[in-house]
Design a protein around this motif. Structure first.
Motif, short mmCIF file in Angstrom:
data_model
loop_
_atom_site.label_atom_id
_atom_site.label_comp_id
_atom_site.label_asym_id
_atom_site.label_seq_id
_atom_site.Cartn_x
_atom_site.Cartn_y
_atom_site.Cartn_z
N ARG A 167 60.95 70.97 50.40
CA ARG A 167 60.49 69.63 50.78
C ARG A 167 60.70 68.60 49.68
N GLY A 168 60.60 69.01 48.42
CA GLY A 168 60.77 68.04 47.33
C GLY A 168 62.18 67.53 47.22
N ASN A 169 63.16 68.32 47.69
CA ASN A 169 64.57 67.93 47.58
C ASN A 169 65.19 67.64 48.94
N LEU A 170 64.35 67.49 49.96
CA LEU A 170 64.88 67.33 51.31
C LEU A 170 65.71 66.06 51.44
N GLU A 171 65.21 64.94 50.84
CA GLU A 171 65.95 63.67 50.95
C GLU A 171 67.31 63.79 50.29
N SER A 172 67.38 64.40 49.11
CA SER A 172 68.67 64.57 48.42
C SER A 172 69.61 65.45 49.22
N LEU A 173 69.04 66.50 49.83
CA LEU A 173 69.85 67.40 50.64
C LEU A 173 70.44 66.68 51.85
N GLN A 174 69.61 65.87 52.51
CA GLN A 174 70.08 65.12 53.67
C GLN A 174 71.17 64.13 53.26
N GLU A 175 70.98 63.47 52.10
CA GLU A 175 71.98 62.51 51.63
C GLU A 175 73.29 63.21 51.31
N ALA A 176 73.19 64.38 50.68
CA ALA A 176 74.40 65.12 50.32
C ALA A 176 75.18 65.54 51.56
N ILE A 177 74.46 66.04 52.57
CA ILE A 177 75.11 66.45 53.82
C ILE A 177 75.77 65.26 54.50
N ALA A 178 75.04 64.13 54.57
CA ALA A 178 75.58 62.93 55.21
C ALA A 178 76.79 62.41 54.46
N ASP A 179 76.72 62.47 53.12
CA ASP A 179 77.82 61.95 52.29
C ASP A 179 79.09 62.76 52.50
N VAL A 180 78.96 64.08 52.49
CA VAL A 180 80.12 64.95 52.67
C VAL A 180 80.65 64.86 54.09
N SER A 181 79.75 64.85 55.07
CA SER A 181 80.17 64.84 56.48
C SER A 181 80.87 63.55 56.85
N ALA A 182 80.31 62.42 56.37
CA ALA A 182 80.84 61.12 56.79
C ALA A 182 82.09 60.75 56.02
N ASP A 183 82.11 61.06 54.71
CA ASP A 183 83.19 60.54 53.88
C ASP A 183 84.47 61.37 53.97
N ARG A 184 84.34 62.70 54.11
CA ARG A 184 85.50 63.59 54.12
C ARG A 184 86.43 63.28 52.93
N GLY A 185 85.82 63.04 51.77
CA GLY A 185 86.60 62.79 50.57
C GLY A 185 86.95 61.35 50.33
N GLU A 186 86.72 60.45 51.27
CA GLU A 186 87.06 59.04 51.10
C GLU A 186 85.85 58.19 51.50
N PRO A 187 85.45 57.23 50.65
CA PRO A 187 84.29 56.39 50.97
C PRO A 187 84.50 55.67 52.31
N CYS A 188 83.48 55.69 53.15
CA CYS A 188 83.60 55.05 54.45
C CYS A 188 82.23 54.62 54.94
N GLY A 189 82.22 53.86 56.05
CA GLY A 189 80.97 53.42 56.65
C GLY A 189 80.72 51.95 56.46
#
Length: 252
Positions: A13-35
């Motif tokens: 629970r203490g790292n849940l926000e960071s984990l969610q951000e990391a998943i979203a960052d990898v899933s959305a960006d696919r290696g290139e900044p986007c959004g």
């Protein structure tokens, strides 16, 4: 949720926000900044100095879609869903950090026509002999009075007498160009008119320090790629164009 699932959630629970951000960052960006990149900035400063940087930014990061809001107010980055904001005098709220871009120095200016038959003041105290174009704060409802300083560290309180009251820096600058009096405005706002000769600077060795112009963004432990590259891009451009030095009122 099973008992095992509850134990797992409790453990991370203490790292849940960071984990969610990391998943979203990898899933959305696919290696290139986007959004969508939602940024707030003041109209005058944004149109003059930030918007001209947009072609270079979108060429470098074509998958990012800028959504830039031009407004004269302090936004709540987290509650209103902004990725960043550019401005000065923001109160830092929990979860937000500031990166200084340049100083916000106020200088005294007037039009050549207004000063045509007048003797320029020798110091800030001498500004009281001139008609003043002053600003009322929309946040406090007060007219702010400034302590001016020079490069030697001397300080003198002074400013023109209140004659015209406005609530927007761009309007103050325009009123000064129209020959209506003396205005104390941020050097970035005055710079185009100083360079064109529409305004002249009075007591050029004196300025008032209104704090820094900063780039504000949420202090996530893992910043989204789109925000990270924007922060780096903007600071690089300010450095390359020497905007910090150009905006410094202490340099005359």
């Amino acid at each position: 949720m099973t008992e095992a699932g509850e134990r797992f959630l409790f453990a991370i629970r203490g790292n849940l926000e960071s984990l969610q951000e990391a998943i979203a960052d990898v899933s959305a960006d696919r290696g290139e900044p986007c959004g969508i990149l939602k940024v707030s900035m003041s109209p005058t400063f944004g149109l003059t100095y930030i918007l001209p940087l947009l072609p270079g930014f979108v060429a470098r990061y074509p998958q990012i879609r800028p959504e830039w809001i031009f407004e004269n107010r302090q936004v709540d980055l987290i509650a209103e869903g902004y990725d960043a904001a550019i401005g000065g005098g923001f109160e830092l709220t929990p979860g937000v950090i500031a990166r200084t871009l340049a100083p916000a120095h106020l200088i005294a200016v007037a039009s050549p026509s207004y000063m045509h038959d007048r003797t320029p003041p020798a110091d800030p105290a001498g500004l009281s002999a001139f008609d003043g174009i002053v600003m009322r704060s929309m946040r406090t409802g007060r007219i702010r009075h400034w302590q001016m300083r020079n490069a030697a560290g001397e300080e003198i309180a002074g400013g023109p007498r209140e004659k015209i009251v406005l609530n927007d820096p761009a309007a103050m600058c325009r009123a000064a160009v129209l020959g209506l009096g003396v205005a104390l405005i941020a050097k970035p706002d005055a710079l185009p008119c100083l360079e064109s000769g529409e305004l002249v600077r009075l007591i050029p060795q004196w300025y008032a320090d209104a704090g820094p112009i900063s780039l504000y963004y949420p202090s996530h432990s893992l910043l989204p790629a789109k925000t990270r590259v924007f922060v780096n891009f903007l600071t690089e451009e300010f450095r390359a164009q020497k905007l910090s030095a150009r905006f410094a009122g202490s340099l005359g």
